[in-house]
Design a protein around this motif. Sequence first.
Motif, PDB file in Angstrom:
ATOM      1  N   ALA A  40     -21.248 -15.340  45.622  1.00 56.40           N
ATOM      2  CA  ALA A  40     -22.284 -15.823  46.529  1.00 56.40           C
ATOM      3  C   ALA A  40     -23.007 -17.029  45.940  1.00 56.40           C
ATOM      4  N   HIS A  41     -23.319 -18.004  46.799  1.00 52.79           N
ATOM      5  CA  HIS A  41     -24.163 -19.124  46.400  1.00 52.79           C
ATOM      6  C   HIS A  41     -25.530 -18.578  45.978  1.00 52.79           C
ATOM      7  N   PRO A  42     -26.203 -19.194  44.995  1.00 55.96           N
ATOM      8  CA  PRO A  42     -27.480 -18.654  44.505  1.00 55.96           C
ATOM      9  C   PRO A  42     -28.551 -18.470  45.578  1.00 55.96           C
ATOM     10  N   SER A  43     -28.453 -19.191  46.696  1.00 54.86           N
ATOM     11  CA  SER A  43     -29.452 -19.045  47.757  1.00 54.86           C
ATOM     12  C   SER A  43     -29.000 -18.098  48.873  1.00 54.86           C
ATOM     13  N   TRP A  44     -27.886 -17.380  48.639  1.00 60.56           N
ATOM     14  CA  TRP A  44     -27.288 -16.536  49.686  1.00 60.56           C
ATOM     15  C   TRP A  44     -28.283 -15.529  50.263  1.00 60.56           C
ATOM     16  N   THR A  45     -28.912 -14.760  49.404  1.00 62.37           N
ATOM     17  CA  THR A  45     -29.833 -13.735  49.921  1.00 62.37           C
ATOM     18  C   THR A  45     -31.052 -14.365  50.599  1.00 62.37           C
ATOM     19  N   ASP A  46     -31.538 -15.472  50.063  1.00 64.74           N
ATOM     20  CA  ASP A  46     -32.653 -16.182  50.699  1.00 64.74           C
ATOM     21  C   ASP A  46     -32.309 -16.562  52.131  1.00 64.74           C
TER      22      ASP A  46
END
Length: 326
Positions: free
Chosen positions: A96-102
């Motif tokens: 997942a891209h680091p901003s996925w959950t955001d």
Amino acid sequence: MNTEPSLSVVVCAYTLDRWEDLQAAITSVQSQHRPPDDVVLVVDHCPELQRLAGRMLHGVLVLPNQQHKGLSGARNTGVEAAVGDVVAFLDDDATAHPSWTDRLLSDYRDPRVVGVGGLVVPWWETDRPAWFPPEFDWVVGCSYRGLPEQPAPVRNFIGANMSFRKDALHAAGGFRTDLGRVGTRPLGCEETELCLRITSRRPDAVLLYDPSAAVRHRVPAARATWSYFRSRCYAEGLSKALVARYSNRSAALSSERAYLKSTIPRAFREALHPGRPAPARTALALALGVCATALGYAVGSVRARRLAVPAPAEPAYRAPVKGSPV
């Protein structure tokens, strides 16, 4: 007031062969700018992997699949163990891209949104085959040309990168365990059937595709072949026939009609444009993909009629609902 829901991430795995990929997937989740409230790894009938993951993966709840063997049963097991208001699913060979959950959680600020899916970018182990049309990237479990390029409602998500409100999953009954992948068998569409069931229960519900919520999905060399391309398209047709049997046929095939009417003709025109690489082989792949999928659908439809496959009122799995508004 903070209206952002809590989040659980569920990863399902079934083989030691993808151990390094699984480690990378878990690391990408734990390294998010907004870490999830919990991470659940469900191991599908592979005791050796379960023992290894229990020893090596810290901060992760490792569980065996407690339902029927296969991805659907594993996902249902993960949903029941998750503590978050929203449950996100990431494939064991995706990062997942680091901003996925955001990005996922920001879309849930709209109460109409009951599910959010995101972009799945192919990560080819070898160079992408020149003949492989991007309109068929769904063959390798990735986002394909023809999907929206901006956030927009869709019929269903790609399983490698999707999330749902947990109460919506409970109310709909979870994933059917008589659909979907078991081991390396290239069947699927359990996500499509679930999404159709969710929106049939609540017509005002929004399933939002947001390409800014991105993951990268490994595509092994074995899936970059003509034989895999053909077999996966055929299996998709078989799976779609079951989905059409279980669901409203018009809704079950709505995206496919638009795909055949618009996306595929445009792909043929572009493939044959002067200067494009491998134009003849790309056009052949487009024709093969459409024909193999159609053949699979026809065979699957005949099998369903011969076996009198029912369209049951209830799915194969049902979880308890606690005060669900859905």
